[in-house]
Design an enzyme around this catalytic site. Structure first.
Site, PDB file in Angstrom:
ATOM      1  CG  HIS A  12      -0.244  -0.090   2.527  1.00  0.00           C
ATOM      2  ND1 HIS A  12      -0.729  -0.804   3.595  1.00  0.00           N
ATOM      3  CD2 HIS A  12       0.930   0.453   2.949  1.00  0.00           C
ATOM      4  CE1 HIS A  12       0.102  -0.683   4.608  1.00  0.00           C
ATOM      5  NE2 HIS A  12       1.115   0.081   4.235  1.00  0.00           N
ATOM      6  CG  HIS A  59       0.681   3.601   8.121  1.00  0.00           C
ATOM      7  ND1 HIS A  59      -0.387   3.096   7.427  1.00  0.00           N
ATOM      8  CD2 HIS A  59       1.770   2.882   7.727  1.00  0.00           C
ATOM      9  CE1 HIS A  59       0.031   2.111   6.632  1.00  0.00           C
ATOM     10  NE2 HIS A  59       1.327   1.963   6.806  1.00  0.00           N
ATOM     11  CG  HIS A 195       8.190  -1.966   3.989  1.00  0.00           C
ATOM     12  ND1 HIS A 195       7.292  -2.966   4.218  1.00  0.00           N
ATOM     13  CD2 HIS A 195       7.531  -0.812   4.283  1.00  0.00           C
ATOM     14  CE1 HIS A 195       6.134  -2.455   4.618  1.00  0.00           C
ATOM     15  NE2 HIS A 195       6.253  -1.141   4.687  1.00  0.00           N
ATOM     16  CD  GLU A 242       2.886  -1.957   6.393  1.00  0.00           C
ATOM     17  OE1 GLU A 242       2.814  -0.795   6.799  1.00  0.00           O
ATOM     18  OE2 GLU A 242       3.116  -2.243   5.201  1.00  0.00           O
TER      19      GLU A 242
HETATM   20  C1  DHB Z   1       6.362   2.880   2.203  1.00  0.00           C
HETATM   21  C2  DHB Z   1       5.770   1.654   2.518  1.00  0.00           C
HETATM   22  C3  DHB Z   1       4.724   1.600   3.455  1.00  0.00           C
HETATM   23  O1  DHB Z   1       4.111   0.440   3.833  1.00  0.00           O
HETATM   24  C4  DHB Z   1       4.269   2.758   4.063  1.00  0.00           C
HETATM   25  O2  DHB Z   1       3.237   2.674   4.931  1.00  0.00           O
HETATM   26  C5  DHB Z   1       4.862   3.985   3.767  1.00  0.00           C
HETATM   27  C6  DHB Z   1       5.896   4.048   2.829  1.00  0.00           C
HETATM   28  C7  DHB Z   1       7.469   2.975   1.201  1.00  0.00           C
HETATM   29  O3  DHB Z   1       8.051   1.968   0.787  1.00  0.00           O
HETATM   30  O4  DHB Z   1       7.749   4.106   0.770  1.00  0.00           O
HETATM   31 FE    FE Z   2       2.676   0.772   5.494  1.00  0.00          FE
END
Ligand code: DHB
Ligand code: FE
Length: 282
Positions: A12, A59, A195, A242
């Site tokens: 997302h 978030h 991530h 997540e």
């Molecule tokens: C990114 C990924 C995310 O899940 C998020 O909530 C905000 C930013 C990213 O990779 O930029």
């Molecule tokens: Fe996120």
């Protein structure tokens, strides 16, 4: 009775909202990501769900560190995007289905899940980007379903375990299937895959772990419940937690699923972007 058709996962990443606003579908950076979505649009146009249950992680918009529900379910008539990002044009409100929301909340509390019910809930990119990806045009899309947001805490430890997430999904699936109205339902699991956005490991992505998760979530989601939360942070990155949303979605679908489509591409922004379309078998 309600019918659960299947589940769809997607990352997302907020930059996707910007790419959609600028129609960057054929741009070389974006094309391998956006190519995952037309087969899903085709499936959605065929099966036409009436309701989408969007499992995402807030978030820090709808909930903040002062009040952090582990699991929250929206029970509002409509939901407004209040994501701060990118200075994009405002999105139209998303229509809810409070009667169905309360049925789910009642069923899950009877099943001993302690739910925070939200008659007002501002939604962020975790909710809106998947809606934009799956129903292009949103309010102008004739197939746009009513939406029920479900958020799990991935912001402040202690976060739920992978087992709890899968069990949550099983109870959710039960509540969906015993809703007496004739509605067709899809469940989204948004976020991930690996991530980490901050700290010493910012930029961390783990393709091998993501691919293992995408395989096991189909064939043996129970095996993934053996992964501890600390191991999940280690292997997937701090924001890779997540993946819990994917486990919640998977639990709802029942034992067997058919994979109709899947895609994995790195990186999009800072993230391993995974997309899967899973059809219920029953
Ligand atoms: C990114 C990924 C995310 O899940 C998020 O909530 C905000 C930013 C990213 O990779 O930029
Ligand atoms: Fe996120």
């Amino acid at each position: 009775m309600a019918k659960l058709l299947g589940g769809i996962t997607t990352s997302h990443i907020p930059a996707v909202g910007n790419a959609i606003a600028n129609e960057l579908y054929e741009d070389p950076y974006w094309k391998p990501f956006f190519d995952a979505y037309p087969p899903i649009h085709k499936w959605l146009a065929k099966v036409k769900p009436d309701v989408v249950i969007n499992i995402y992680n807030d978030h820090g918009l709808g909930f903040f560190l002062d009040q952090m529900p582990t699991f929250a379910i929206g029970a509002a008539h409509e939901y407004h995007n209040e994501d701060e990002g990118w200075g994009l044009k405002p999105l139209p409100p998303f229509q809810g289905d409070p009667k169905f929301s309360w049925h789910i909340i009642e069923g899950m509390v009877a099943d001993e899940f302690d739910i925070t019910s939200c008659q007002e809930l501002a939604v962020d990119h975790g909710f809106t980007v998947p809606m934009q990806l799956f129903w292009p045009g949103l309010g102008d899309n004739p197939n746009m379903p009513r939406a029920i947001p479900i958020s799990a805490n991935t912001v402040q430890h202690p976060i739920p375990t992978l087992k709890r997430a899968l069990d949550f999904g099983k109870s959710l699936g039960k509540a969906i299937r015993n809703y007496p109205e004739d509605v067709k339902v899809v469940v989204l699991g948004t976020g991930g895959l690996s991530h980490q956005l901050d700290g010493e490991r910012a930029g961390f992505i783990n393709r091998e772990f993501d691919e293992m998760c995408m395989e096991k979530i189909v064939t043996d989601p129970e095996a993934l419940t053996k992964i501890s939360r600390h191991e999940l942070v280690e292997k997937a990155g701090a924001q890779g937690t997540e993946f819990l949303m994917w486990m919640m979605m998977r639990g709802a679908l029942g034992e067997k699923v058919n994979v109709l489509n899947q895609n994995y591409h790195i990186p999009i922004s800072n993230t391993g972007a995974g997309t899967m379309l899973l059809e219920c078998v029953d």
